[in-house]
Design a protein around this motif. Structure first.
Motif, PDB file in Angstrom:
ATOM      1  N   ARG A   1       0.844  -1.187   0.000  1.00  0.00           N
ATOM      2  CA  ARG A   1       0.000   0.000   0.000  1.00  0.00           C
ATOM      3  C   ARG A   1       0.888   1.250   0.000  1.00  0.00           C
TER       4      ARG A   1
ATOM      5  N   VAL B   1      -7.788 -11.681  -2.236  1.00  0.00           N
ATOM      6  CA  VAL B   1      -8.683 -10.508  -2.296  1.00  0.00           C
ATOM      7  C   VAL B   1      -9.050 -10.070  -0.879  1.00  0.00           C
ATOM      8  N   ASN B   2      -9.249 -11.057  -0.023  1.00  0.00           N
ATOM      9  CA  ASN B   2      -9.570 -10.770   1.376  1.00  0.00           C
ATOM     10  C   ASN B   2      -8.472  -9.928   2.035  1.00  0.00           C
TER      11      ASN B   2
ATOM     12  N   GLN C   1      -8.267  -6.407   0.505  1.00  0.00           N
ATOM     13  CA  GLN C   1      -9.317  -5.504   1.006  1.00  0.00           C
ATOM     14  C   GLN C   1      -9.045  -5.103   2.447  1.00  0.00           C
ATOM     15  N   GLU C   2      -8.681  -6.090   3.252  1.00  0.00           N
ATOM     16  CA  GLU C   2      -8.432  -5.819   4.681  1.00  0.00           C
ATOM     17  C   GLU C   2      -7.316  -4.777   4.857  1.00  0.00           C
TER      18      GLU C   2
ATOM     19  N   SER D   1      -6.344  -2.687   2.463  1.00  0.00           N
ATOM     20  CA  SER D   1      -6.565  -1.601   1.472  1.00  0.00           C
ATOM     21  C   SER D   1      -5.342  -1.427   0.567  1.00  0.00           C
TER      22      SER D   1
ATOM     23  N   ASN E   1      -4.930  -1.423  -2.468  1.00  0.00           N
ATOM     24  CA  ASN E   1      -5.081  -0.661  -3.714  1.00  0.00           C
ATOM     25  C   ASN E   1      -5.335   0.828  -3.520  1.00  0.00           C
TER      26      ASN E   1
END
Lengths: 328, 70
Positions: free
Chosen positions: A29, A257-258, A261-262, A264, A266
């Motif tokens: 990130r 993906v989990n 997302q957790e 962030s 992206n």
């Protein structure tokens, strides 16, 4: 998504693979990156001790790379607990991540799986200054230096000795000799490490094949950011790639993906966005090691403060603490 | 919308960021932005600041490079 939901995915992968899974994610990130580094070995040790000896251990790995010495220590550590070590590559496993894969008996890559070259750029205090930011040092690509010398050799024709001396002197004028020494040391190191890691496999490749794999992952790819798909890793580089069936691939991607997302992955981390008053404290997770037995996270803790003096609207971000923290 | 009155306009995206981001390399796993202050270390004495190119699908143009009418 909560750990309980991730655990069901980890358990499903373990059932499909008849193995135990440890997930290791170094977040990319923007502003809060993490990388493969020696401090992860004690974290991994905690999980391995809890899992105890297992017939098969899978490392679910997402990383853009990091310290090149850590893979050797890490693979040796995992092999203390299992005879059969595999790496699951959901998406990126570049540089030091690819080195970890070389020590595995099997690399499970879905359609989105990517490996990368193992031609690191090195940086030390003697590297050239960045013209745009004198505080920063420009990393020197090992393969760029060797490519330059190879080009000089190619062009030198019948005047090898004289022109190679000139080419080397020119290089030493631009790059500090100690930085060049560091490049050469790492050039030797990376080949030695890759060879030693390949030899850790239960059925190591032949000597010729080892040379071919190491050459392919270093000088033959020509670009440090080349993304190696599973087809290239399998057919051209001849690594032990396993194509998962559709169900396993879905599980692997869902788990990635989990995490994305957790953490962030992206969206850039911008602590100034959190600021509603003059000051706020924050904690952000940017790396994780997780198994069915527990979870550790790499956490950045800090303070964001708005300062209106000497310039109005200035926001300061202070990182107060950073390190691994046991969450479960 | 009245199509006869429609004049195509050049859309300008004003990205603050450029294509290079600087990071502070520590000995451990942490690798944060070099813009931050660090409570536990002095940036120019420990660790190294390194540039990293941002991968982005957008074709970034610095606002200073943009000249209207080009």
């Amino acid at each position: 998504m909560a750990r309980s939901e991730r655990l069901s995915l980890i358990n499903a992968i373990e059932n499909e693979r008849s193995s135990k899974v440890i997930c290791y994610i170094t977040g990319d990130r923007e502003n809060v990156n993490t990388r493969i580094a020696p401090d992860v070995t004690t974290i991994l040790y905690r999980h391995l001790e809890m899992l105890k000896n297992q017939p098969k251990i899978d490392l679910f790995l997402y990383t853009r790379g990091g310290d090149v010495l850590t893979p050797w220590r890490l693979v040796n550590l995992v092999r203390e607990y299992t005879d059969y070590f595999s790496v699951i590559v959901p998406f990126r496993s570049y540089s030091a991540g690819t080195l970890i894969c070389l020590g595995a008996d099997e690399i499970i890559m879905g359609k989105m799986g990517e490996l990368g070259p193992i031609d690191p750029s090195v940086v030390n205090a003697f590297n050239p200054q960045d013209p745009a930011n004198p505080q920063a040092r420009v990393p020197v690509s090992i393969e760029d230096v060797y490519s330059y010398l190879a080009l000089a050799r190619e062009r030198a024709g019948n005047h090898q000795e004289e022109l190679m001396d000139k080419a080397f002197l020119l290089l030493a004028e631009k790059i500090h000799p100690l930085a060049i020494g560091n490049v050469h040391r790492n050039y030797m190191l990376i080949r030695s490490l890759a060879t030693k890691l390949l030899c850790l496999q239960l059925n190591p490749p032949t000597d010729d094949k080892i040379v071919s794999i190491v050459d392919n992952l270093t000088e033959k790819l020509y670009a440090h950011n080349h993304m190696i798909s599973r087809r290239e890793a399998d057919k051209e580089i001849q690594l032990p790639i396993l194509y998962p069936d559709r169900y396993l691939e879905e599980l692997i991607w869902k788990l990635y993906v989990n995490y994305a997302q957790e953490m962030s992955l992206n969206e850039p981390f911008n602590p100034a966005d959190m600021l509603s008053g003059p000051r706020i404290e924050f904690e952000v997770v940017s790396g994780t090691v997780e198994s069915s037995m527990g979870q550790d996270a790499f956490v950045f803790s800090g303070v964001v403060e708005r300062k209106d003096f000497p310039e109005k609207g200035q926001v300061n971000v202070n990182i107060v603490k950073q390190g691994w923290l046991t969450l479960a | 919308m009245d199509n006869d009155n429609y004049t195509p306009e050049k859309v300008q995206f004003n990205y603050q960021a450029q294509d290079t981001k600087y990071y502070y390399l520590t000995d451990g796993s942490g690798y944060p932005s070099a813009d931050y202050q660090f409570f536990y270390s002095v940036k120019d004495k420990a660790g190294l600041v390194v540039p990293e190119t941002r991968a982005n699908s957008a074709n970034l143009i610095k606002s200073s490079d943009y000249l209207p009418g080009r």
